[in-house]
Design a protein around this motif. Structure first.
Motif, PDB file in Angstrom:
ATOM      1  N   UNK A 364      -2.949   4.985 -12.575  1.00 49.36           N
ATOM      2  CA  UNK A 364      -2.268   5.564 -11.410  1.00 49.36           C
ATOM      3  C   UNK A 364      -1.225   4.603 -10.827  1.00 49.36           C
ATOM      4  N   UNK A 365      -1.389   3.328 -11.110  1.00 45.09           N
ATOM      5  CA  UNK A 365      -0.417   2.352 -10.590  1.00 45.09           C
ATOM      6  C   UNK A 365       0.767   2.151 -11.537  1.00 45.09           C
ATOM      7  N   UNK A 433     -10.412   0.779  -2.394  1.00 45.49           N
ATOM      8  CA  UNK A 433      -9.248   0.244  -1.680  1.00 45.49           C
ATOM      9  C   UNK A 433      -9.027  -1.218  -2.092  1.00 45.49           C
ATOM     10  N   UNK A 434     -10.127  -1.971  -2.121  1.00 47.01           N
ATOM     11  CA  UNK A 434     -10.026  -3.371  -2.537  1.00 47.01           C
ATOM     12  C   UNK A 434      -9.554  -3.468  -3.984  1.00 47.01           C
ATOM     13  N   UNK A 435     -10.072  -2.546  -4.803  1.00 49.05           N
ATOM     14  CA  UNK A 435      -9.715  -2.527  -6.230  1.00 49.05           C
ATOM     15  C   UNK A 435      -8.213  -2.325  -6.420  1.00 49.05           C
ATOM     16  N   UNK A 436      -7.675  -1.333  -5.738  1.00 51.39           N
ATOM     17  CA  UNK A 436      -6.255  -0.999  -5.890  1.00 51.39           C
ATOM     18  C   UNK A 436      -5.381  -2.128  -5.351  1.00 51.39           C
ATOM     19  N   UNK A 437      -5.757  -2.658  -4.202  1.00 50.83           N
ATOM     20  CA  UNK A 437      -4.949  -3.724  -3.620  1.00 50.83           C
ATOM     21  C   UNK A 437      -4.986  -4.977  -4.507  1.00 50.83           C
ATOM     22  N   UNK A 438      -6.162  -5.268  -5.076  1.00 48.59           N
ATOM     23  CA  UNK A 438      -6.264  -6.420  -5.975  1.00 48.59           C
ATOM     24  C   UNK A 438      -5.378  -6.213  -7.199  1.00 48.59           C
ATOM     25  N   UNK A 439      -5.404  -4.982  -7.711  1.00 46.07           N
ATOM     26  CA  UNK A 439      -4.570  -4.684  -8.878  1.00 46.07           C
ATOM     27  C   UNK A 439      -3.098  -4.844  -8.556  1.00 46.07           C
ATOM     28  N   UNK A 508      -9.666  -8.698   2.761  1.00 45.22           N
ATOM     29  CA  UNK A 508      -9.271  -9.912   2.035  1.00 45.22           C
ATOM     30  C   UNK A 508      -8.337  -9.577   0.883  1.00 45.22           C
ATOM     31  N   UNK A 509      -8.622  -8.460   0.188  1.00 45.61           N
ATOM     32  CA  UNK A 509      -7.746  -8.040  -0.914  1.00 45.61           C
ATOM     33  C   UNK A 509      -6.353  -7.730  -0.393  1.00 45.61           C
ATOM     34  N   UNK A 510      -6.295  -7.083   0.784  1.00 42.38           N
ATOM     35  CA  UNK A 510      -4.992  -6.800   1.386  1.00 42.38           C
ATOM     36  C   UNK A 510      -4.261  -8.109   1.689  1.00 42.38           C
ATOM     37  N   UNK A 511      -5.021  -9.095   2.157  1.00 40.34           N
ATOM     38  CA  UNK A 511      -4.418 -10.403   2.441  1.00 40.34           C
ATOM     39  C   UNK A 511      -3.887 -11.059   1.175  1.00 40.34           C
ATOM     40  N   UNK A 512      -4.650 -10.919   0.067  1.00 39.67           N
ATOM     41  CA  UNK A 512      -4.212 -11.499  -1.207  1.00 39.67           C
ATOM     42  C   UNK A 512      -2.902 -10.860  -1.649  1.00 39.67           C
ATOM     43  N   UNK A 513      -2.817  -9.512  -1.469  1.00 46.65           N
ATOM     44  CA  UNK A 513      -1.583  -8.821  -1.848  1.00 46.65           C
ATOM     45  C   UNK A 513      -0.408  -9.322  -1.008  1.00 46.65           C
ATOM     46  N   UNK A 514      -0.637  -9.425   0.293  1.00 47.09           N
ATOM     47  CA  UNK A 514       0.434  -9.887   1.176  1.00 47.09           C
ATOM     48  C   UNK A 514       0.869 -11.303   0.783  1.00 47.09           C
TER      49      UNK A 514
END
Lengths: 530, 220
Positions: A364-365, A433-439, A508-514
């Motif tokens: 999907x990404x 959500x964490x999965x997608x953001x990490x990806x 945290x995953x959102x933070x990693x993406x940012x």
């Protein structure tokens, strides 16, 4: 220029001249080294397969071989046939197409040697499969030497039959169209075959005798006489298929060889640089698969209040959902998510659900990957920065997988899971959500999934460097599956604090993406050199 | 006596795209026709389909009365038609001279005097000093000349050239013009696609302009 009187020589003479004029083959030392590596790899791979099969038979019983075997072999046959849709057993290089296939030589004379080599290769692969079946049957004390011989022979013939079928698909546009149209139905039939086998009794016998996929296993189930009869049937069918395939040797349009020659060279080039993503794209293009058709389709219409530029990435995400592969993976994530929720406390279910979720998110990404591939394109065509674009691209996958996870939470609530419903739902929602953001963060950090030059150089310089590349590819899925399993299992087995931890991990995953976006050069597309 | 090349109603579709829409052409011995047009107008598709590399959606290609897309008649058609693609397609492991030996063998060229023919052809195309080089040791223009030599070493009645001057220096272009004039004098029909009006004016006695897969402006 006008001297057209000389007859063309036989194709075999031309091919012999081609071989003699070309570069000399590898030295004897090089051949021995390749043989050594091949044998070593054979032992490692064969040993792994054997161990897996042996453990499965020990755990689920000796009957598994005859119950699930026909469906597995039929899946292999279907895979071989579908291989013919985009490549097939007979391939010619671009110079072959330009210089040899345009010469006044009978085309079937040029095709047959390669077809024979393909049949031999398919037969060898079948023979090895048959040897594995015979060894497994012997290990469970259910097979005499005669049964083993029948199984090996029938499997070898199945391998040759699969190659012949693959060639017929490659050579005939009509057969290829029919296969593409009926593939989904054939997959359903495979499911039915598996169900029949697992049902046992008469249904299992029907599965065993239903076609060449069951014949190598007939002897294992019913003894020598039935095994010999099945092997004879396999011989008849394989002989017929090889005859038909051989007659079709001259029927394949040159255009197909030209297309496949290009596909082969592009694939070798992308595999040489470990670029699996490009390899997949090349395969899909050659296949004309649903994913490519979906990307070429017009964007879905939206109501006026939704048709805003900011939602353009989400619309591309919806478009990606149209492909058959994405739908299948989302369905798998849905089913496994529900299973994971219902069977709380079982790590295998949770891991399988998270793996399916990871694969679904990866598919999907795909629109986000294309943005990362050419960051300048987004800067020129869209009104927002790449960082915001990736956030927007994560909406549809995250929403889609969150729905799957919610289904899992509902299933868990209905099944009376040990954990309270609200924390479980929060945890299940946080996981995708964490999965997608990490990806997304991985995409940015890894430039869309291409192995960096430094890793490639390391893999070539170090004898164990191949493992470095493997680890590079596996880190993402392993991290996602592990984190996802912890997220789902933790709150389910404990208290509401687990849900807080899960939501914290998503944040945290959102933070990693940012952080990835801030550090990455992709943030400034105008200055990138990609 | 049938025309060396007769193309009738040739169409080629790629899904939604109609790359070639009703292409008609007839060449007499000694004719030279230039195909011109913008990128994507269908020139390469037309030449590749006529040469048999692409299967037409509909229409027919007859080379000296032999159908190009129907085996086994196509064997005779292939014997009479030579094609030089726009991208050199050569074996990585064969030298220039060995390419010519292989093509000559595949087309049944007599072995007597073949080495002399190869030497003189390479000399003429200014490739003699590179005859023992493999393609990756050659420049783009030299590879293009090697591909051209592969077409010229064998007999033919129709010669198709796709963007033959791309990557060639001025001297090589002059040589090509002279070679084409000689071939036409011997009775060969030539169909050439090019983006260069000057080259078209030098070699062709007719120019066809293509647009969206159709011949839009036949000109004298």
């Amino acid at each position: 220029m006008t001297a057209l009187a000389h007859p063309a020589p036989a194709a075999r003479d031309v091919l012999a001249l081609r071989r003699s004029l070309g570069a000399p083959g590898p030295s004897r030392t090089a051949v021995l080294y390749r043989l050594y590596v091949g044998v070593l790899l054979g032992f490692v791979v064969g040993g792994t397969i054997w161990e897996t099969l042996h453990d499965a038979l020990a755990r689920f019983g000796a009957g598994l071989l005859t119950e699930a075997g026909p469906a597995c072999l039929a899946a292999g046959l279907l895979g071989a046939a579908r291989f013919g849709l985009w490549q097939g057993p007979v391939a010619f290089s671009a110079p072959d197409c330009s210089l040899l296939l345009t010469a006044p030589l009978p085309r079937d004379d040029l095709v047959r040697p390669r077809l024979r080599a393909g049949l031999l290769g398919g037969g060898t692969l079948g023979l090895l499969t048959g040897a594995l079946i015979a060894a497994a049957a012997a290990a469970t004390h259910r097979a005499s030497p005669a049964v083993a011989v029948c199984a090996v022979a029938a499997a070898a013939l199945l391998g040759a039959l699969a190659t012949a079928v693959s060639w017929l698909v490659e050579a005939s546009p009509r057969v290829a169209t029919a296969l593409a149209r009926w593939s989904a139905a054939l997959v359903v039939a495979l499911g039915a075959l598996l169900a029949a086998g697992l049902h046992g009794g008469g249904a299992r016998d029907v599965a065993l005798w239903s076609g060449p996929w069951g014949w190598p296993l007939v002897g294992v189930a019913h003894g020598t006489t039935a095994g010999v009869a099945a092997a004879a049937l396999a011989l008849l069918l394989a002989a017929a298929a090889i005859t038909v395939a051989s007659r079709a040797a001259g029927a394949c349009p040159l255009e197909r060889f030209v297309q496949r020659g290009r596909t082969t060279s592009s694939m070798i080039a992308s595999l040489g640089s470990y670029d699996l993503r490009t390899t997949g794209v090349i395969r899909r293009r050659a296949l004309g698969a649903g994913a490519e058709r979906a990307r070429q389709a017009p964007l879905p219409r939206l109501p006026a209040w939704l048709a805003r530029p900011a939602l353009a990435p989400a619309r591309r995400g919806l478009l990606a959902l149209r492909s058959g592969g994405a739908r299948a993976l989302v369905a798998a994530a849905l089913g496994l998510g529900a299973g994971a929720g219902a069977a709380t406390g079982r790590p295998a279910w949770a891991a399988a659900g998270c793996l399916a979720g990871y694969l679904a998110a990866a598919v999907l990404l795909e629109p986000a990957r294309t943005e990362v591939d050419v960051p300048g394109r987004a800067a020129l065509l869209l009104p927002f920065a790449l960082g915001r674009l990736l956030w927007l691209h994560s909406l549809v996958p995250a929403g889609c997988l969150a729905l799957c996870a919610l289904a899992g939470a509902c299933a868990a609530a209905i099944a009376g899971a040990a954990a309270p419903a609200a924390p479980l739902a929060a945890a299940e929602l946080a996981a995708p959500v964490a999965l997608v953001l990490t990806l997304c963060a991985t995409l940015v950090a890894r430039r869309g999934g291409r192995v960096p030059l430094s890793v490639i150089i390391l893999s070539m310089a170090d004898p164990t460097g191949g493992m470095t590349v493997v680890v590079w590819f596996l880190v993402g899925p392993l991290a996602a599956v592990t984190a996802g399993s912890v997220l789902v299992l933790g709150p389910a087995s404990a208290s509401g604090t687990g849900a807080i931890v899960a939501v914290a991990i998503a944040a945290g995953a959102a933070g990693v993406l940012a952080f990835s976006l801030r550090r990455s050069l992709l943030r400034r597309p105008a200055t990138t050199t990609d | 006596m049938p025309a060396p090349l007769a193309v009738e109603g040739l169409c080629k579709r790629y899904g939604r795209l109609e790359a070639l829409a009703g292409f008609d052409l007839e060449l007499a011995p000694g004719d030279c026709v230039a195909l011109m047009g913008p990128n994507g107008s269908g020139k390469t598709t037309a030449l590749s389909t006529i040469a048999g590399l692409l299967a037409p959606t509909s229409g027919s290609v007859m080379v000296a009365g032999h159908a190009m897309h129907e085996e086994p008649a196509a064997i005779e058609a292939r014997r009479r038609l030579a094609f030089v693609p726009d991208q050199p397609l050569l074996y990585d492991d064969l030298t220039v001279a060995n390419h010519l030996r292989l093509v000559a063998c595949a087309h049944g060229v007599a072995q007597d005097g073949l080495e002399d023919d190869i030497a003189s052809l390479l000399e003429r195309l200014a490739l003699a000093h590179r005859s023992d080089f493999v393609p990756h040791e050659l420049s783009r223009g030299m590879r293009q000349k090697a591909q051209l030599a592969c077409a010229l070493i064998r007999p033919f009645e129709v010669l198709l050239l796709d963007e033959p001057v791309a990557g060639l220096d001025t001297a090589a272009v002059d040589t090509l013009v002279m070679v084409l004039e000689e071939l036409r004098a011997e009775g060969a029909a030539v169909l050439v696609s090019t983006h260069q009006p000057q080259f078209a004016a030098r070699v062709a006695d007719r120019t066809l302009t293509m647009h969206d897969g159709r011949v839009s402006a036949p000109a004298a």
